[in-house]
Design an enzyme around this catalytic site. Structure first.
Site, PDB file in Angstrom:
ATOM      1  N   LYS A 122      68.239  29.222  -2.072  1.00 56.01           N
ATOM      2  CA  LYS A 122      69.533  28.718  -2.541  1.00 56.01           C
ATOM      3  C   LYS A 122      69.747  29.207  -3.950  1.00 56.01           C
ATOM      4  O   LYS A 122      68.786  29.512  -4.673  1.00 56.01           O
ATOM      5  CB  LYS A 122      69.540  27.178  -2.538  1.00 56.01           C
ATOM      6  CG  LYS A 122      70.925  26.586  -2.398  1.00 56.01           C
ATOM      7  CD  LYS A 122      71.393  26.678  -0.956  1.00 56.01           C
ATOM      8  CE  LYS A 122      72.697  25.974  -0.706  1.00 56.01           C
ATOM      9  NZ  LYS A 122      72.919  25.800   0.739  1.00 56.01           N
TER      10      LYS A 122
HETATM   11  N1  GLU Z   1      75.670  27.395   2.463  1.00 55.67           N
HETATM   12  C1  GLU Z   1      75.500  27.266   3.871  1.00 55.67           C
HETATM   13  C2  GLU Z   1      74.393  26.276   4.183  1.00 55.67           C
HETATM   14  O1  GLU Z   1      74.049  25.438   3.372  1.00 55.67           O
HETATM   15  C3  GLU Z   1      75.323  28.610   4.570  1.00 55.67           C
HETATM   16  C4  GLU Z   1      74.106  29.384   4.173  1.00 55.67           C
HETATM   17  C5  GLU Z   1      74.070  30.795   4.753  1.00 55.67           C
HETATM   18  O2  GLU Z   1      74.911  31.142   5.549  1.00 55.67           O
HETATM   19  O3  GLU Z   1      73.164  31.529   4.356  1.00 55.67           O
HETATM   20  O4  GLU Z   1      73.885  26.224   5.263  1.00 55.67           O
END
Ligand code: GLU
Length: 432
Positions: A122
């Site tokens: 993240k």
């Molecule tokens: N931000 C989204 C999540 O928390 C998508 C993450 C992604 O597609 O890599 O799942």
């Protein structure tokens, strides 16, 4: 149409003990509960309850008034044994390293729940994007991308949108990496615009997954969609799509909110009218509706509650007052472990974030595969494959939850053994 969660923070959980509200402590506590319930080897648990890498960057951005402003951002890899690190980038004034660490860990379990070959990551920047011009937002995005470029790449770490980031921001990220590579590198980010290698179905994918798992939960509980009412906290991309798709399946959406509060009508919300009003006048409203607070929305007597904003919205202070039969976690981390227990004891069926909102990363995976193969699928194929994966994951988690008599969240953490298995195979060639 509003496609973003608002930058102003949702009023969350304020406990006397800051550890109680610290997302990283919460993620570790959830992990410990799952590791114990699933009988994980303590040595492996000690590896998986930490993050592998944490990058903190402080970087200058040229503002429109020609001054330089410094910003701080993060990129964290929780685990990369199942494949490249995967996870979104969040722009929010409340971002902290502990929040990003928790979100990275949840990404590892999320990818494992739906069986896609990624580890968890993240990123985030401490910024209120609503205060920046488009030009400043582009400058910030490009500089942040450049700072974290030592980690990202199609076979190493693939960012995507998250709170307050979108396809345009992914396009700037991709272009920054491509400029330096000297050729186009579409597979370095997902959630891009269609014209530069994005995927059909990606913008709606998270909400579609929430809708699919909610319909499956209703079926499991013997409730017809036509008899179900829905309240959605946070009508950004995820909340809006979930509400819209549930309404299409016959559910009655009776309340939606943004960071300023909720619009409620027990006879039903005209979603598009309400969101259009927000675009025009800055407030969610329709001709006949009552304005209530976000806290009141959470406590409405609805069939389905969809927290789709930020962390720590359902906590031990309000969990007892939740009246929904089903909580579908569109957001990451909206329920604290104390609240989880209260909801479980009350018989509330919680579809945990790592299952409910896994549709987004699943279609991100499809996008990455399409980019690498330079072969693109149509929307029908995408949605069909997504549904197959989400239903398989839901059925597996429900089965473990019923068999072991454990919460759906703990059962969903069966991804923990999957990650542990990979980690233990890999450990032979690495010093742990
Ligand atoms: N931000 C989204 C999540 O928390 C998508 C993450 C992604 O597609 O890599 O799942």
């Amino acid at each position: 149409m509003a496609q973003k969660v608002e930058a102003a923070p949702f009023k969350g959980f304020a406990e006397a003990d800051p550890d109680q509200a610290n997302p990283w402590k919460i993620a570790q506590r959830q992990f410990d509960i799952a590791a114990q319930a699933l009988g994980l080897d303590p040595n492996m648990a000690s590896v998986l309850r930490e993050c592998k890498r944490q990058l903190i960057v402080t970087f200058p951005v040229l503002m429109d008034d020609h001054t330089i402003q410094m910003f701080t951002g993060f990129r964290v890899h929780h685990n990369v044994d199942r494949g490249p690190a995967k996870g979104g980038i969040r722009y929010h004034p409340g971002v902290t390293i502990d929040e990003v660490k928790a979100l990275a860990m949840w990404m590892t379990w999320k990818c494992a729940v739906v069986g896609i070959p990624y580890g968890g990551a993240k990123g985030g920047v401490i910024v209120d994007p609503k205060r920046l011009s488009r030009n400043e937002l582009e400058n910030l995005t490009r500089r942040y991308t450049s700072e974290i470029s030592i980690l990202i790449g199609p076979d190493r770490d693939i960012p995507a949108p998250d709170v307050n980031t979108n396809a345009q921001i992914m396009a700037w990220m991709m272009d920054t990496i491509s400029m330096h590579a000297g050729h186009s590198v579409p597979a370095v980010v997902t959630g891009k615009p269609l014209g530069i290698g994005g995927s059909e179905g990606r913008p709606e994918a998270t909400g579609r997954g929430c809708m699919l798992t909610t319909i499956a939960a209703l079926k499991h509980l013997g409730i017809r969609p036509q008899d179900a009412t829905v309240a959605v906290q946070g009508v950004g991309n995820v909340g809006y799509t979930t509400a819209k798709l549930l309404a299409e399946r016959g559910c009655k959406v009776i309340a939606v909110s943004d960071s300023n509060g909720a619009c409620y009508n027990e006879d039903g919300i005209e979603l598009d009218e309400v969101v259009r009003e927000k675009e025009l006048n800055g407030r969610l409203r329709q001709q006949v509706c009552e304005f209530i607070s976000n806290e009141e929305l959470l406590e409405l007597p609805v069939t389905v509650l969809v927290p789709a904003a930020l962390e720590n919205q359902i906590h031990r202070g309000n969990a007892n007052r939740i009246k929904a039969r089903i909580v579908c976690e569109g957001a990451n981390g909206p329920t604290t472990p104390e609240a989880d227990e209260i909801l479980y004891d009350k018989g509330v069926f919680v579809i945990p974030d790592i299952l409910a909102n896994a549709g987004g990363v699943t279609v991100s995976y499809f996008e990455w595969v399409q980019d690498l193969q330079e072969f693109f699928w149509d929307e029908h194929d995408i949605n069909e494959r997504l549904e197959r994966i989400m239903m398989r994951a839901f059925d597996n988690v429900l089965k473990v939850s019923l068999e072991k008599k454990i919460m759906m969240r703990t059962a969903a953490c069966r991804g923990v053994p999957a990650a542990a298995q990979t980690t233990s195979y890999c450990s032979k060639s690495r010093s742990m």
